[in-house]
Every structure is written in structure tokens, then in C-alpha cells.
Design an enzyme around this catalytic site. Sequence first.
Site, short mmCIF file in Angstrom:
data_model
loop_
_atom_site.label_atom_id
_atom_site.label_comp_id
_atom_site.label_asym_id
_atom_site.label_seq_id
_atom_site.Cartn_x
_atom_site.Cartn_y
_atom_site.Cartn_z
N ASP A 216 0.87 -1.20 0.03
CA ASP A 216 -0.12 -0.06 -0.04
C ASP A 216 0.89 1.34 -0.06
OD1 ASP A 216 -2.37 1.49 0.23
OD2 ASP A 216 -2.76 0.64 2.33
N ASP B 273 -3.60 7.99 -0.04
CA ASP B 273 -2.89 9.34 0.40
C ASP B 273 -2.44 10.02 -0.84
OD1 ASP B 273 -2.99 9.32 3.50
OD2 ASP B 273 -1.91 7.37 3.10
N ASP C 148 -10.22 4.42 -0.82
CA ASP C 148 -10.74 3.47 -0.21
C ASP C 148 -12.31 3.25 -0.32
OD1 ASP C 148 -8.27 3.31 0.56
OD2 ASP C 148 -8.87 3.39 2.78
C1 GLA Z 1 -5.24 2.53 2.93
C2 GLA Z 1 -5.76 1.37 2.23
C3 GLA Z 1 -6.79 0.39 2.95
C4 GLA Z 1 -6.24 0.02 4.06
C5 GLA Z 1 -5.63 0.93 4.78
C6 GLA Z 1 -4.62 0.54 6.16
O1 GLA Z 1 -6.11 3.50 3.33
O2 GLA Z 1 -6.44 1.90 0.99
O3 GLA Z 1 -7.30 -0.57 2.24
O4 GLA Z 1 -5.13 -1.00 3.82
O5 GLA Z 1 -4.78 2.08 4.23
O6 GLA Z 1 -4.17 1.60 7.01
#
Ligand code: GLA
Length: 431
Positions: A173, A211, A235
Site C-alpha cells: 500500500d 494518500d 478506499d
Molecule cells: C489504505 C488502504 C486501505 C487499508 C488502509 C490501512 O487506506 O487503501 O485498504 O489498507 O490503508 O491503513
Amino acid sequence: MSGALTALVTSVLTVVLLLGVTAAAPIRTGSRLGDGVAIAGVALTPPMGWNTWNSYGCDLSDRIVRQAADAMVSSGLRDAGYRYVIVDDCWFDPARGPGGVLRADPARFPQGMKAVADYVHARGLKFGIYGSPNDRTCAQLGGAYPGRTGSAGHEAADARTFADWGVDYLKYDWCAPESDLDRQLTAFTRMRDALRDTGRPIVYSINANSDVLAVPPGAIYDWSGIATMWRTTNDVTPAWALGLGVATSQGIREILDTTAPLAARAGPDHWPDPDMLEIGVAGIPGSLTPGLTAAEQRTQFGMWALLAAPLIAGNALPSMDFATRALLTNPDVIAVDQDPLAAPATAVPGTAGKVWRRNLSDGSVVAALSNDDRSATRIDTSAAAVGLPAAPHYQVHDLWTGATSTTDGPLGATVAAHDTVLLRLRPDTSA
Ligand code: GLA
């Protein structure tokens, strides 16, 4: 507040502050990034599994993961095709151990991650874990979890650690505001190569968007040669639509609008990922993320299946209710998602995105009649419009109700608000 909610609130605030900066990312689309496929043979059909994040956020424990693995077996999810039990952010000790080795948080996972992986494997399931190519994971970047345990500069060692533990799936990620393509390519390729070098077949699931305060790189570029699956948006939340713009969290309708045009990028070992399922995930009534209605849950499951998306559940499995289990294990819809032809749906032209069609390996066609209006709407199409060859009759199988019927061409239904009707059609060869 759960980790998932904290992440949502943080990203909403960030976008409100930075709205003016999100506009003009240079778009270099075109050919696939990377070469061949990330790791051959790990995902000939879209991966299916369960992930801790949507229901537990950072509140993780060894017990939660073991109970989820048990529930995957006892509920029938494993036998329906769900394989991966994925531990998301916040599993690790905030400090690396001697020699810079990643290790589990001793309070949350006192027996370590290999013990959890062994437990999962003993139940006929596969084990997934989470990391980041920068110096901090998303929870660390947002301040919800201490430390700096990202894999930057540790790729080979971390890949070996994961392989030693028996990891079968890595969610990797981005978790940094800047998204320079060359930097992302270098970082994501480094871990891909490190995973390849372990010799262990590991699904490589990336998110280049987290982010990033701009148009998500996961929607712009075709990451087929870098990753087994790649997130197309930021997300998912338990909501139909948030209206906050692409750089922040999304409702399922918004994710569909971004991901559906990318269907041609899908195929064995390379799947665009519209993020996890919000089916059976509790929302907050009256908030921006109230939870999905029964109709919206059908739309998420049905349209994710039509798009050949990975199906990664996120609900609390031990307390799953009957309706959630019935939806998540619907064999006819899972068969569409997993169809070996791997030909994701396309919108039928001239239907304003209300009619979709997907060709299946046995020559049948699935038509989706999808209503994004707030009230019930009549949606009409025909066997010819969804691409079936001319025939005197067609058999029609409703994938939600199981009802069968015949038609000599016309297809249609009154579809409830935000609902999706799925019809599998084949030419009728009987007299
Ligand atoms: C990001 C990802 C999520 C999750 C969070 C964990 O926002 O997109 O799917 O993994 O991090 O902090």
C-alpha cells in the site's frame, strides 16, 4: 473510532483542505506497465478472500484472525471459493527487530505471524499480510499507529520474511502524498522482483492510490505487468456515493464509474481491483457512510462479479447474518466472477450505463440491468443488444431468485432503487 473510520475522516479533511491542488495530473496512459505478469499462475481467476480492515481497522489480534479463519470454514465461505485470510495494517511491532527484521506486534500476535499462517493453512485457506513501499504504512502515516516499518530499502529481506512465514498474498500500500510515476514504478517493481526471487507463489496486490492527493494512479495506468491486482480508486466505504472527488474515499457507485471503463485491462494474473466488499459491513446511520441497503449490496456483488473483480469480503465473519452469507456465497454470481474466459463486462451502448453484458466461457451471456436512480425504474433491452446470436428463443436464468423463463428477444424488468438484476441467457436449443 475504528481504523477504517479514522482513515475516512482523515482523508475527507485532507481533501477539503487541498481541493484546489487535485486537478491537473499529467496522464500518461497507453501500454501496460511492466512486462509479462507479476507472478505467473497465482491468480488465473480473480482472487477471493477476506480482509481485516473494513470491520476491525487497527483493532487487530491473533484471536480475531483465527476466529475469522474458523468462520470462513463453518459458514461455507471457503467452500464457496474464498481462500485468502488477509491481515491488513497494524499487525507489526512498531520497531524492527535485530538485523532490521520485521516482526509481529507481541501484544497482538504473541505467537508471531508464522503461527497464524500455520493455523490458516491447516484449515485449507491461504494467508495474506500487509506492507508499504514507503517508510510508513498508511496507519503510521496518519498517526493511528506508531513506528516506521515500511519496506523501503528492506524489500528483499521483507519478502524473504513473508515467504518464511508462509505468506501467500501481499497487500502493498503506497501511503505517501506524492505519486511520481517513476518513483512508484521503481518501488512497486522492487517488491515484485523480491517476491519473485523467493520462489514462493504470492499474489501481489498493490494500491498506488493511498494518500495520493490527485487522480489515482491506479485508474490512470495499466499495472498489469507489475502486480497481480491493483486498486483503481481510493478506499471503498459502506456508502452508495460520497461526492467528495476521486482523491478521497468513495462509495460503490463512484468506484464502479471509475473501474468499469478499465475492464479491458483484466485477465489471468492481472486484475483491476475496485477494493473490498462492503457486504454485511456496518455503517453509521445518518452519516455519509450509512451502510449499503440490500439492493446496493446486490449491486456491489453483482457488478464486481461482472467486472471480474477480486472478491475480498470485509464483514465480521463470526457474527455474519443469513442474508450476508447467502449473498456472499451465491454460487451463480461467483461463477460469473470466476468464469475462465476472463472477459469482463462492458456497458451496452446507448443505455446510459444501465445495461451491461458479459460473455461467459460456455457461450452464455450475463446481462445486468443496473439502476442508479433513487426510485424504481423500468429497464428494457434485448437478447440482440446484449450480443446473443439470433435464435427463436432464449433461456433466461435470474441469478438472484433462481427463476427461469424464456424470451424470444425482449428483456426487461422494473429494477428497484440502486438495485441490479442479473440475467444469464443462452439460446434455447429445444424445439
Ligand atoms: C489504505 C488502504 C486501505 C487499508 C488502509 C490501512 O487506506 O487503501 O485498504 O489498507 O490503508 O491503513
